[in-house]
Design a protein around this motif. Structure first.
Motif, PDB file in Angstrom:
ATOM      1  N   SER A 114       0.862  -1.186   0.000  1.00  0.00           N
ATOM      2  CA  SER A 114       0.000   0.000   0.000  1.00  0.00           C
ATOM      3  C   SER A 114       0.891   1.225   0.000  1.00  0.00           C
ATOM      4  O   SER A 114       1.970   1.234   0.612  1.00  0.00           O
ATOM      5  CB  SER A 114      -0.933   0.016   1.214  1.00  0.00           C
ATOM      6  OG  SER A 114      -0.222   0.265   2.393  1.00  0.00           O
ATOM      7  N   GLY A 115       0.432   2.250  -0.705  1.00  0.00           N
ATOM      8  CA  GLY A 115       1.125   3.540  -0.710  1.00  0.00           C
ATOM      9  C   GLY A 115       2.590   3.429  -1.091  1.00  0.00           C
ATOM     10  O   GLY A 115       2.957   2.746  -2.055  1.00  0.00           O
ATOM     11  N   THR A 116       3.432   4.094  -0.305  1.00  0.00           N
ATOM     12  CA  THR A 116       4.868   4.119  -0.624  1.00  0.00           C
ATOM     13  C   THR A 116       5.542   2.771  -0.377  1.00  0.00           C
ATOM     14  O   THR A 116       6.707   2.598  -0.722  1.00  0.00           O
ATOM     15  CB  THR A 116       5.587   5.203   0.210  1.00  0.00           C
ATOM     16  OG1 THR A 116       5.193   5.056   1.579  1.00  0.00           O
ATOM     17  CG2 THR A 116       5.227   6.595  -0.268  1.00  0.00           C
ATOM     18  N   SER A 142      -1.851  -0.978  -3.813  1.00  0.00           N
ATOM     19  CA  SER A 142      -3.087  -0.322  -3.394  1.00  0.00           C
ATOM     20  C   SER A 142      -2.839   1.159  -3.119  1.00  0.00           C
ATOM     21  O   SER A 142      -1.953   1.508  -2.326  1.00  0.00           O
ATOM     22  CB  SER A 142      -3.611  -0.993  -2.114  1.00  0.00           C
ATOM     23  OG  SER A 142      -4.772  -0.358  -1.651  1.00  0.00           O
ATOM     24  N   THR A 173      -8.736   2.712  -4.382  1.00  0.00           N
ATOM     25  CA  THR A 173      -9.830   2.555  -3.414  1.00  0.00           C
ATOM     26  C   THR A 173     -10.794   3.736  -3.358  1.00  0.00           C
ATOM     27  O   THR A 173     -11.857   3.626  -2.765  1.00  0.00           O
ATOM     28  CB  THR A 173      -9.239   2.314  -2.016  1.00  0.00           C
ATOM     29  OG1 THR A 173      -8.144   3.200  -1.808  1.00  0.00           O
ATOM     30  CG2 THR A 173      -8.787   0.875  -1.854  1.00  0.00           C
ATOM     31  N   ARG A 184     -10.005  -2.841  -0.253  1.00  0.00           N
ATOM     32  CA  ARG A 184      -8.706  -2.916   0.414  1.00  0.00           C
ATOM     33  C   ARG A 184      -8.135  -4.343   0.350  1.00  0.00           C
ATOM     34  O   ARG A 184      -8.883  -5.317   0.234  1.00  0.00           O
ATOM     35  CB  ARG A 184      -8.848  -2.497   1.868  1.00  0.00           C
ATOM     36  CG  ARG A 184      -9.032  -0.999   2.032  1.00  0.00           C
ATOM     37  CD  ARG A 184      -9.177  -0.660   3.484  1.00  0.00           C
ATOM     38  NE  ARG A 184      -8.972   0.762   3.723  1.00  0.00           N
ATOM     39  CZ  ARG A 184      -8.810   1.311   4.916  1.00  0.00           C
ATOM     40  NH1 ARG A 184      -8.863   0.555   5.992  1.00  0.00           N
ATOM     41  NH2 ARG A 184      -8.621   2.610   5.042  1.00  0.00           N
ATOM     42  N   MET A 216      -2.690  -2.384   7.564  1.00  0.00           N
ATOM     43  CA  MET A 216      -2.886  -3.239   6.383  1.00  0.00           C
ATOM     44  C   MET A 216      -2.076  -4.519   6.546  1.00  0.00           C
ATOM     45  O   MET A 216      -2.566  -5.629   6.278  1.00  0.00           O
ATOM     46  CB  MET A 216      -2.455  -2.465   5.124  1.00  0.00           C
ATOM     47  CG  MET A 216      -2.569  -3.211   3.814  1.00  0.00           C
ATOM     48  SD  MET A 216      -1.224  -4.363   3.454  1.00  0.00           S
ATOM     49  CE  MET A 216       0.157  -3.264   3.123  1.00  0.00           C
TER      50      MET A 216
HETATM   51  P1  NAP Z   1      -2.938   5.938   1.868  1.00  0.00           P
HETATM   52  O1  NAP Z   1      -2.798   6.881   0.768  1.00  0.00           O
HETATM   53  O2  NAP Z   1      -3.799   6.269   3.038  1.00  0.00           O
HETATM   54  O3  NAP Z   1      -3.434   4.501   1.371  1.00  0.00           O
HETATM   55  C1  NAP Z   1      -2.854   3.755   0.356  1.00  0.00           C
HETATM   56  C2  NAP Z   1      -3.757   2.564   0.154  1.00  0.00           C
HETATM   57  O4  NAP Z   1      -3.747   1.763   1.322  1.00  0.00           O
HETATM   58  C3  NAP Z   1      -5.185   2.969  -0.111  1.00  0.00           C
HETATM   59  O5  NAP Z   1      -5.697   2.115  -1.082  1.00  0.00           O
HETATM   60  C4  NAP Z   1      -5.830   2.739   1.235  1.00  0.00           C
HETATM   61  O6  NAP Z   1      -7.216   2.434   1.149  1.00  0.00           O
HETATM   62  C5  NAP Z   1      -5.079   1.544   1.712  1.00  0.00           C
HETATM   63  N1  NAP Z   1      -5.167   1.402   3.155  1.00  0.00           N
HETATM   64  C6  NAP Z   1      -5.062   2.345   4.098  1.00  0.00           C
HETATM   65  N2  NAP Z   1      -5.205   1.811   5.312  1.00  0.00           N
HETATM   66  C7  NAP Z   1      -5.417   0.482   5.126  1.00  0.00           C
HETATM   67  C8  NAP Z   1      -5.655  -0.617   6.000  1.00  0.00           C
HETATM   68  N3  NAP Z   1      -5.693  -0.458   7.323  1.00  0.00           N
HETATM   69  N4  NAP Z   1      -5.832  -1.830   5.467  1.00  0.00           N
HETATM   70  C9  NAP Z   1      -5.790  -2.005   4.131  1.00  0.00           C
HETATM   71  N5  NAP Z   1      -5.585  -1.012   3.256  1.00  0.00           N
HETATM   72  C10 NAP Z   1      -5.403   0.221   3.753  1.00  0.00           C
HETATM   73  O7  NAP Z   1      -1.492   5.725   2.210  1.00  0.00           O
HETATM   74  P2  NAP Z   1      -0.877   5.061   3.415  1.00  0.00           P
HETATM   75  O8  NAP Z   1       0.388   4.527   2.883  1.00  0.00           O
HETATM   76  O9  NAP Z   1      -1.839   4.137   4.028  1.00  0.00           O
HETATM   77  O10 NAP Z   1      -0.643   6.335   4.370  1.00  0.00           O
HETATM   78  C11 NAP Z   1      -1.680   6.928   5.132  1.00  0.00           C
HETATM   79  C12 NAP Z   1      -1.172   8.205   5.704  1.00  0.00           C
HETATM   80  O11 NAP Z   1      -0.094   7.857   6.579  1.00  0.00           O
HETATM   81  C13 NAP Z   1      -0.614   9.108   4.622  1.00  0.00           C
HETATM   82  O12 NAP Z   1      -1.525  10.121   4.305  1.00  0.00           O
HETATM   83  C14 NAP Z   1       0.666   9.618   5.232  1.00  0.00           C
HETATM   84  O13 NAP Z   1       0.526  10.979   5.658  1.00  0.00           O
HETATM   85  C15 NAP Z   1       0.903   8.758   6.439  1.00  0.00           C
HETATM   86  N6  NAP Z   1       2.195   8.085   6.273  1.00  0.00           N
HETATM   87  C16 NAP Z   1       3.093   8.254   7.248  1.00  0.00           C
HETATM   88  C17 NAP Z   1       4.322   7.711   7.141  1.00  0.00           C
HETATM   89  C18 NAP Z   1       5.300   7.945   8.223  1.00  0.00           C
HETATM   90  O14 NAP Z   1       6.460   7.576   8.073  1.00  0.00           O
HETATM   91  N7  NAP Z   1       4.900   8.526   9.341  1.00  0.00           N
HETATM   92  C19 NAP Z   1       4.669   6.920   6.047  1.00  0.00           C
HETATM   93  C20 NAP Z   1       3.730   6.712   5.042  1.00  0.00           C
HETATM   94  C21 NAP Z   1       2.482   7.315   5.189  1.00  0.00           C
HETATM   95  P3  NAP Z   1      -8.368   3.491   1.573  1.00  0.00           P
HETATM   96  O15 NAP Z   1      -8.479   4.457   0.458  1.00  0.00           O
HETATM   97  O16 NAP Z   1      -9.558   2.612   1.753  1.00  0.00           O
HETATM   98  O17 NAP Z   1      -7.933   4.156   2.851  1.00  0.00           O
END
Ligand code: NAP
Length: 246
Positions: A114-116, A142, A173, A184, A216
């Motif tokens: 997911s994401g990065t 994802s 998503t 997801r 995730m």
């Molecule tokens: P995201 O852009 O929120 O999600 C990427 C993908 O993962 C989306 O398809 C999302 O689905 C899915 N996802 C999110 N939570 C999930 C879960 N619990 N189970 C399964 N799939 C899930 O990116 P992210 O990588 O999850 O990052 C979320 C936030 O965390 C970002 O906005 C960023 O600010 C932060 N982050 C922080 C760090 C750090 O080092 N502190 C690193 C990376 C990211 P949905 O659209 O359904 O949510």
């Protein structure tokens, strides 16, 4: 204690408002595909360092990291603003265990991100090892929105080169996207929809790698455990190797 070398930013590619890839020239940096480097800057008299997985292959340069701007973070907003020619500190040594050396043999390799969290897979897939070790490789990414499906031209090269061996499955998503799944990852594993989309089964010969959002990873581990795939540990080899990204 991390020891540091001076690096120079050669490019800061902004994919979206928050997603970006930093390319950094360093004198030398040895690592295995899937490992990370630490990047650091001296900010307000304090050295702020964070680990970032490498996207480039070990024999490639410059170093490349795929990052997200975390608005509340101390380092990533500054990294986001860096430009070619700017200085950055890079650790002397790599670290991390999310490498193919840690993954037992199998028939198929499922790389779920997911994401990065897609970053380490991009490095691994630029080496020969996965292509030699696994008959089928699935890269599943994802993201919330279509524009976050990054590195498509690199992925396209593998689609062309390994049409039988390699499948790429995007998941978007939060908006419709042709060819992408919409739920997801844990839900897609639980319902069998991911297996159907990939035309492959989770079974005794499957090795899964999981990387990204920590929740995730937890939820996918639970779904995979239901299917009899257990966590891969050094002291007790299994089928699921995972990395929580933060
Ligand atoms: P995201 O852009 O929120 O999600 C990427 C993908 O993962 C989306 O398809 C999302 O689905 C899915 N996802 C999110 N939570 C999930 C879960 N619990 N189970 C399964 N799939 C899930 O990116 P992210 O990588 O999850 O990052 C979320 C936030 O965390 C970002 O906005 C960023 O600010 C932060 N982050 C922080 C760090 C750090 O080092 N502190 C690193 C990376 C990211 P949905 O659209 O359904 O949510």
């Amino acid at each position: 204690m991390a020891r540091w070398q001076q690096g120079t930013v050669v490019e800061n590619q902004h994919w979206t408002d928050t997603l970006f890839s930093l390319r950094i020239e360093v004198e030398s940096f040895a690592f295995a595909a899937g490992q990370f480097a630490k990047l650091a800057l001296d900010l307000e008299g304090e050295r702020i360092a964070r680990p970032f997985s490498l996207v480039n292959p070990p024999d490639g340069s410059p170093l490349e990291c795929y990052l997200v701007l975390v608005p509340t973070g101390r380092l990533s907003p500054v990294l986001h603003r860096l430009q070619a020619g700017d200085a950055i500190l890079v650790s002397q040594q790599s670290a991390g265990f999310f490498t193919l050396d840690e993954v037992p043999n199998g028939d198929s390799l499922w790389m779920l991100a997911s994401g990065t969290g897609v970053g380490p897979y991009l490095s691994i897939l630029q080496t020969d090892t996965p292509w030699q070790r696994f008959a089928r490789i699935h890269l599943v990414h994802s993201v919330r929105r279509t524009k976050e499906l990054v590195y498509r031209s690199l992925i396209h090269v593998w689609q062309q080169r390994y049409p039988e061996q390699f499948r790429y499955q995007p998941i978007v998503t939060r908006e419709p996207c042709e060819g992408a799944l919409t739920q997801r990852l844990p839900a897609l594993l639980g319902s069998g929809a991911l297996e159907r989309a990939l035309g492959d089964r989770l079974g005794a010969g499957t090795q899964v790698m999981l990387c990204g959002n920590p929740q995730m990873v937890t939820d996918c581990l639970a779904e995979l455990a239901q299917r009899g795939l257990k966590k891969n540990l050094r002291r007790s080899p299994g089928q699921v190797t995972s990395e929580r990204y933060w």
